[in-house]
Design an enzyme around this catalytic site. Structure first.
Site, PDB file in Angstrom:
ATOM      1  CD  GLU A 871      -2.975  -1.365   2.029  1.00  0.00           C
ATOM      2  OE1 GLU A 871      -4.119  -0.900   1.958  1.00  0.00           O
ATOM      3  OE2 GLU A 871      -2.564  -2.040   2.970  1.00  0.00           O
ATOM      4  CB  ALA A 872       4.279   2.133   0.970  1.00  0.00           C
TER       5      ALA A 872
END
Length: 942
Positions: A871-872
């Protein structure tokens, strides 16, 4: 219907078949005779998953009617290109270069690439890209670069410049596969077309009834009556199912927690009973012998309704005089505060520089290639079995049981091989629908949505409106931030509390801001419900705060990178939530980016012209790892009679690589046993066979499953270990009465704290990932069209478990980020029904110059030093593009996406010297008044 006998030369062999030449497509026929490697995604010729070679030309078989296929035509499908034991160079290259993530588009791409290399064995990279663009081969996972890499490598083999052996991956001499480019176990089946996805499985269940849904197709109404009589008389129909057939409470019980929530999460009906809240609500389901019969009958279901005002935008539902949309809770049903440091009014008043702005992030659709597909039946032990795309098998069991009226402990959830999800499959509506249908008919059922149905039924990224103010001192050090963000949760409250938490945690990250106030709100509308999407809740924050950072840097007169550099977290700094981190890599990340950034800025200055202006934008990002306080995961390791080991888990694989993650963790944890990778077997994603490992969400799986694997491995090896340090065999274990299977547990209890509902202070998650993105863009002044020339990420996700998997997540995240910045949306319900209509980015929209570099800071609590990753990579790449547009031509896009007409209008206004009105959204209340009230009236925790 007119039938036609045909003889076709399919994959080198003559095949006789009978088809309906008017209604059957070539993909229908190929799949019906068992060649299900030819996938159907969009069904309208937009995605290329169905690509085959017909008489020497690559075509999209889902739109090729059989009446237009000549008798005796020669057809090549993925099954005719290579087999698992005799791979074609393209198939091997796809495996080795990480071309397989979810794999649904893979057969179509390989077939298409074969068509190219047949006529041009020495293509350039751009010729490969143009070929895929021309043939509409769409991939949502990979960012396309690995696919082009694979074609170029396979071409070398075909030209005799490389052998298959040289192309293959070699295990390092030390035997270690952790932190390498070891290929995914599932890749072989996917590149050869033998992997069965949901619709393939449904086709191969001859006794199954086919389902078709009846959508509300109105966004707000009272349902008065449903007439199923004509549909029930249609050929092949066994039953038309409505809310009256649901044996439970007909609600998804997806709890909304938190002391400030005014909704309980039990508001989503499975089948509409009295009120329609969105266009994609399901009024009825038809069960019939065939898909065609079910769809024909579904068109005959009619219903009466009383139209109600449709509120498709939360600016309407937050208005002072707005009526209450759902009688069970207010329109703004969560309003959570962030309070840190001193009174921001005084701090901002005394700060040297202040900027403010209002921003909008759109309702981004996931745009997977495989539309949602589900099956249900009762297994031989009487369990209600659901096969689906879920990324949360245990959660799905729990939240549908009461709604469908079946004991949770007797519900079995199996994840099918999945053509991607990116988060939407956490929503359990379609699993509940098939469960209701199989209970109502007492027969197996299957359904695959059309792409239009998929768009209307599945959730989207929550749109968000935000107002922000950011201040710094005369040297550029941040002093204070004020903000409010309102998330449009759409028609139901599912996971609202988790989303709202992100608005308190990632606005202003990853910077040291000593003083701040903020409000994060969940609001109802009559649009599509919002759900999980990679980066869940954070991209909306960065749309605001990362643009404010650029705006403030300009006001101070500093370079955007250097302004960020003096403000990012350093050792001991605390986030807006008051928590400290195990690692502080942002300084090193920016140092690593700086030379690339300086080169890009010089290049943009040199190559920019009055007609085509170039610029560079950057944006920082941060995301959490693990789901929240008391996260818990279980796996099991079992020693087998032949000395191999089986790993049992429910680490759901949406394409991100749960198979390779499980394999490398197990291989590394059991290193003393000296096992080869092929001596580790995987038994995954069946709740009847494996323990609950938890959702593939919150970037948690690699971290949580990895630590649980280490725990199980230690138990197993301790049990196997003899006094002399050698290890017992399976037979010796059994003979000694020692168990051969061990449950491994990972739990974050004690590592984390929930956010204080009065201040937003706390640290709910165990780890974090960090990164920065840089985009080089070109803006065509005459049209406003933006082209992303390159995009780069420098990231720290801890020790990388598998480079192919993590790079794939990075490339895919940046692809989605470019789409979010420039084109993707699901706002217009009539228009945004297809890939193209929703702004899908094909290969020539995504630059070939897409790259990722890692800083691998070991995480002290992470398995083998790893953190999470996915998700980063979708936290803020979209803002790098938006900031790049401003750097190029001086116009700032505050409401996404940055479509050409929007950029052009702003450029025209700028050229004419017209002032652009800076909006400030009314988000239901005054920020300071609300914070003052909360301070004076704190809620009780617990």
């Amino acid at each position: 219907m007119a039938k036609r006998k045909m003889m076709l030369l399919i994959n080198g062999a003559e095949r006789m078949l009978v088809c309906d030449q008017e209604s059957d497509t070539l993909s229908d026929v190929l799949r019906r005779i068992g060649l299900t490697g030819t996938k159907v995604g969009c069904g309208t010729g937009q995605c290329g998953a169905c690509s085959v070679i017909l008489d020497g030309k690559v075509i999209r078989s889902c739109t090729k009617k059989m009446k237009n296929v000549e008798y005796g035509s020669e057809i090549t499908t993925i099954e005719g290109i290579g087999s698992p034991t005799h791979l074609h160079p393209l198939q091997l290259a796809w495996i080795v270069y990480g071309g397989v993530q979810c794999g649904f588009c893979t057969p179509g791409f390989i077939v298409s690439a074969k068509g190219l290399l047949d006529i041009n064995p020495s293509p350039t990279r751009q010729e490969v890209r143009d070929w895929f663009q021309k043939h509409r081969n769409a991939c949502r996972c990979t960012g396309y670069k690995p696919l082009v890499d694979a074609v170029m490598a396979a071409a070398k083999v075909i030209r005799g410049e490389m052998t298959m052996e040289e192309l293959s991956f070699d295990i390092p001499e030390d035997g270690r596969i952790y932190n390498t480019r070891y290929p995914r176990p599932a890749a072989l089946a996917k590149v050869t077309g033998v992997c069965d996805y949901g619709d393939d499985i449904g086709m191969k269940m001859p006794e199954a009834l086919h389902l078709a849904v009846v959508l509300a197709r109105v966004s707000h109404a009272k349902l008065l009556a449903i007439d199923t009589s004509e549909a029930e008389q249609m050929p092949g129909v066994e039953k038309v199912i409505t809310h009256k057939d649901v044996k439970g409470i007909n609600r998804i019980t997806f709890p909304v927690g938190g002391a400030r929530a005014k909704a309980n999460g039990f508001d989503h009906e499975i089948l509409v009973s009295d009120k329609i809240y969105r266009y994609g609500d399901i009024v009825a389901v038809v069960a019939a012998r065939t898909k065609k019969e079910a769809r024909a009958a579904a068109e005959k279901v009619t219903f009466e309704y009383e139209q109600l005002p449709e509120y498709l935008n939360i600016l309407e539902t937050m208005a002072i005089d707005a009526p209450q949309i759902n009688p069970e809770y207010p329109n703004i049903y969560i309003e959570a505060p962030l309070v840190k440091g001193q009174d921001t009014r005084e701090v901002i008043k005394n700060s040297a520089h202040v900027v403010e702005g209002s921003f909008y992030s759109q309702r981004q659709p996931h745009l997977v290639i495989e539309p949602d597909t589900d099956q249900a039946y009762f297994d031989d032990e009487g369990r209600l079995t659901i096969q689906c795309k879920s990324l949360a098998l245990g959660l799905t069991q729990g939240v549908i049981g009461a709604g469908i009226g079946f004991p949770v402990e007797k519900i079995r959830i199996i994840e099918n091989p999945t053509g991607a999800s990116f988060g939407y499959a956490i929503s359990p509506l379609m699993p509940a629908i098939v469960a209701v249908a199989t209970m109502a008919t007492e027969k197996p059922v299957t359904i695959t949505l059309s792409y239009e149905e998929h768009q209307h039924i599945t959730g989207k990224r929550a749109p968000a409106f935000s107002n922000g103010k950011l201040a710094c001192d005369e040297k550029g050090k941040l002093t204070a931030m004020e903000y409010e963000i309102a998330y449009d949760k759409g028609s139901c409250t599912e996971a609202a509390d988790v989303l709202i938490q992100k608005g308190l945690r990632f606005m202003g990250a990853p910077y040291a801001i000593p003083n701040a106030i903020g409000l994060s709100k969940a609001v109802i509308s009559n649009h599509a419900h919002s759900t999980a999407y990679r980066g869940f809740g954070s991209p909306q924050c960065y749309t605001c705060s990362e643009q404010l950072m650029d705006m403030l840097a300009e006001k101070v007169g500093m370079d955007p990178l250097e302004f960020r550099y003096i403000n990012v977290y350093r050792e001991g700094d605390r986030s807006l939530n008051g928590n400290q981190f195990d690692t502080y890599p942002m300084v090193e990340i920016l140092d690593k980016l700086r030379p690339h950034y300086q080169e890009a800025m010089a290049r943009a200055k040199k190559e920019s012209t009055p007609e085509r202006k170039r610029g560079v934008g950057i944006a920082s990002g941060e995301y959490n790892v693990t789901s929240g306080p008391n996260d818990h995961a279980e796996v099991a390791l079992g020693l087998n009679p032949d000395g191999t080991v089986t790993h049992y888990n429910t680490w759901e694989d949406q394409g991100q690589g749960a198979d390779i993650g499980t394999l490398v963790h197990t291989h590394e944890a059991l290193k003393p046993l000296g096992l080869r990778p092929d001596q580790i077997h995987l038994c995954m994603n069946d709740t009847a066979l494996a323990p609950i490992t938890g959702p593939a969400a919150g970037s948690r799986s690699h971290y949580m499953a990895g630590n649980a694997t280490i725990n199980a491995a230690e138990q197993l090896m301790n049990a196997m270990r003899k006094e002399d340090g050698t290890y017992r065999t399976y037979d010796e274990m059994v003979s000694a009465g020692i168990p051969t299977k061990y449950l491994g547990i990972s739990d974050t209890t004690g590592q984390t704290t929930d956010l204080d509902p009065n201040t937003g202070q706390g640290n709910p998650t165990a780890e974090y990932t960090f990164g920065v993105f840089m985009a080089e863009v070109e803006v065509e002044v005459a049209t406003g069209k933006t082209t992303v020339l390159s995009i780069k990420c420098i990231a720290d996700v801890g020790v990388v478990g598998n480079f192919l998997a993590v790079e794939g997540q990075a490339f895919g995240g940046m692809e989605h980020g470019i789409g979010m910045a420039l084109s993707e949306d699901y706002d217009d319900i009539q228009k945004h029904t297809s890939l193209i209509g929703s702004g899908f980015p094909f290969i020539n929209t995504i630059p070939d110059n897409i790259s990722i570099e890692f800083i691998e800071t070991p995480r002290p609590t992470g398995p083998h030093g790893s953190s999470g990753c996915a998700e980063a990579f979708q936290s803020s790449p979209h803002v790098a593009v938006i900031n790049g547009i401003y750097n190029a031509c001086g116009v700032r896009i505050k409401e996404l996406p940055a479509r050409p007409e929007k950029v052009k209008a702003l450029l025209a206004a700028k050229a004419e010297g017209r002032e652009i009105e800076d909006k400030k959204y009314f988000l239901g209340s005054d920020l300071h008044e609300t914070i003052d009230y909360i301070k004076a009236n704190p809620v009780t925790v617990g």
